[in-house]
Design a protein around this motif. Sequence first.
Motif, short mmCIF file in Angstrom:
data_model
loop_
_atom_site.label_atom_id
_atom_site.label_comp_id
_atom_site.label_asym_id
_atom_site.label_seq_id
_atom_site.Cartn_x
_atom_site.Cartn_y
_atom_site.Cartn_z
N THR A 51 0.84 -1.19 0.00
CA THR A 51 0.00 0.00 0.00
C THR A 51 0.87 1.25 0.00
N ALA A 52 0.49 2.24 -0.79
CA ALA A 52 1.18 3.53 -0.80
C ALA A 52 0.14 4.63 -0.86
N ALA A 53 0.45 5.76 -0.25
CA ALA A 53 -0.50 6.87 -0.24
C ALA A 53 -0.37 7.76 -1.47
N PHE A 54 0.87 8.15 -1.82
CA PHE A 54 1.07 9.10 -2.90
C PHE A 54 2.12 8.64 -3.91
N ASN A 55 2.02 9.19 -5.12
CA ASN A 55 3.10 9.04 -6.09
C ASN A 55 4.23 9.96 -5.64
N TYR A 56 5.45 9.47 -5.73
CA TYR A 56 6.58 10.31 -5.33
C TYR A 56 6.98 11.19 -6.52
N ASN A 57 6.73 12.48 -6.39
CA ASN A 57 7.10 13.43 -7.44
C ASN A 57 7.38 14.80 -6.81
N LEU A 87 -4.65 2.87 4.25
CA LEU A 87 -4.66 1.51 4.79
C LEU A 87 -6.07 1.11 5.23
N LYS A 88 -6.79 2.04 5.83
CA LYS A 88 -8.18 1.76 6.23
C LYS A 88 -9.05 1.55 5.00
N ALA A 89 -8.88 2.39 4.00
CA ALA A 89 -9.67 2.28 2.78
C ALA A 89 -9.42 0.97 2.05
N ASP A 90 -8.18 0.49 2.10
CA ASP A 90 -7.82 -0.76 1.41
C ASP A 90 -8.11 -2.00 2.25
N GLY A 91 -8.63 -1.82 3.45
CA GLY A 91 -9.01 -2.96 4.29
C GLY A 91 -7.84 -3.68 4.93
N ILE A 92 -6.70 -3.01 5.05
CA ILE A 92 -5.51 -3.65 5.62
C ILE A 92 -5.54 -3.64 7.15
N THR A 93 -6.18 -2.64 7.72
CA THR A 93 -6.18 -2.46 9.18
C THR A 93 -6.61 -3.71 9.94
N SER A 94 -7.64 -4.36 9.45
CA SER A 94 -8.17 -5.54 10.15
C SER A 94 -7.29 -6.78 9.98
N LYS A 95 -6.29 -6.69 9.12
CA LYS A 95 -5.45 -7.86 8.83
C LYS A 95 -4.14 -7.87 9.60
N VAL A 96 -3.86 -6.80 10.35
CA VAL A 96 -2.58 -6.71 11.06
C VAL A 96 -2.80 -6.45 12.55
N ASP A 97 -1.80 -6.81 13.35
CA ASP A 97 -1.92 -6.57 14.79
C ASP A 97 -0.72 -5.84 15.38
N VAL A 98 0.29 -5.55 14.56
CA VAL A 98 1.44 -4.79 15.04
C VAL A 98 2.11 -4.08 13.87
N ILE A 99 2.64 -2.88 14.15
CA ILE A 99 3.36 -2.10 13.13
C ILE A 99 4.86 -2.16 13.42
N VAL A 173 2.11 -8.61 10.58
CA VAL A 173 2.91 -7.38 10.64
C VAL A 173 2.55 -6.38 9.54
N LEU A 174 2.49 -5.11 9.94
CA LEU A 174 2.38 -4.01 8.98
C LEU A 174 3.76 -3.36 8.96
N LEU A 175 4.49 -3.55 7.87
CA LEU A 175 5.85 -3.04 7.72
C LEU A 175 5.80 -1.69 7.01
N ILE A 176 6.34 -0.66 7.66
CA ILE A 176 6.22 0.70 7.12
C ILE A 176 7.58 1.34 6.82
N ASP A 177 7.65 2.00 5.66
CA ASP A 177 8.83 2.78 5.27
C ASP A 177 8.33 4.11 4.70
N ASP A 178 9.24 5.03 4.46
CA ASP A 178 8.81 6.34 3.94
C ASP A 178 8.60 6.30 2.43
N ILE A 179 9.61 5.85 1.68
CA ILE A 179 9.52 5.82 0.21
C ILE A 179 9.89 4.43 -0.30
N CYS A 180 9.20 3.99 -1.33
CA CYS A 180 9.54 2.72 -1.98
C CYS A 180 9.93 3.03 -3.43
N THR A 181 11.13 2.59 -3.82
CA THR A 181 11.59 2.78 -5.19
C THR A 181 11.54 1.44 -5.93
#
Length: 218
Positions: A51-57, A87-99, A173-181
Amino acid sequence: MKRRILHLFFPTRCPVCGELIGAMERFCAECTAKLGVYSGSFKIDGADSFTAAFNYNENVKPAVFLLKNGTDGNSSYALGGALADRLKADGITSKVDVIIPAPMHKKDILRRGFNQSVLIASEVGRVLGLPVDTKSVVKSRHTHSQKELSRVSRAVNLKSAFTASPEVKGKNVLLIDDICTTGSTLREITAALKKSGAASVHCACCCKTLSRKYESEI
């Protein structure tokens, strides 16, 4: 309440253009209209979702720059909140229990003073009501900066650089980073988590860089 009080002494500004905004706002209306919502279908090998929120530009780059350089300037609140909404809109929230935020090597943390992925993860955790674990995954080997390397070199650079604790066994697990290339960082951490018994790994980042082919299509 904390943000509203701080706003009285340190007025909140849009992390993209610097204009004054409301205490609970993320971006100004003009910058919000320019932000490109990510709509791609990128996949991370071994991960259960991406899941990503924005296009990096150029429209979001100033906010990321502030976050990476320690100024923050409402960036973690704005970017983390936007990612939580996605993440809420994509329904991921209910699938994870730790970030779990993507870890940095201790040398890099000493140099920068903080880990921006932890700031984002903390905001996502606050919005979604999920705990944030900053200890179960560590970057055990120092590596070169990814932005200086090619796609192939990125993968080689991070090979076996991350270690996951047995504490992640059975966790979603919900694995989070700032940017994905290219996804190399998320892929290596996902592999480490799965090796230690994580039940599932859902990857997420604030921004995803676009391929030239995708950019030409849109």
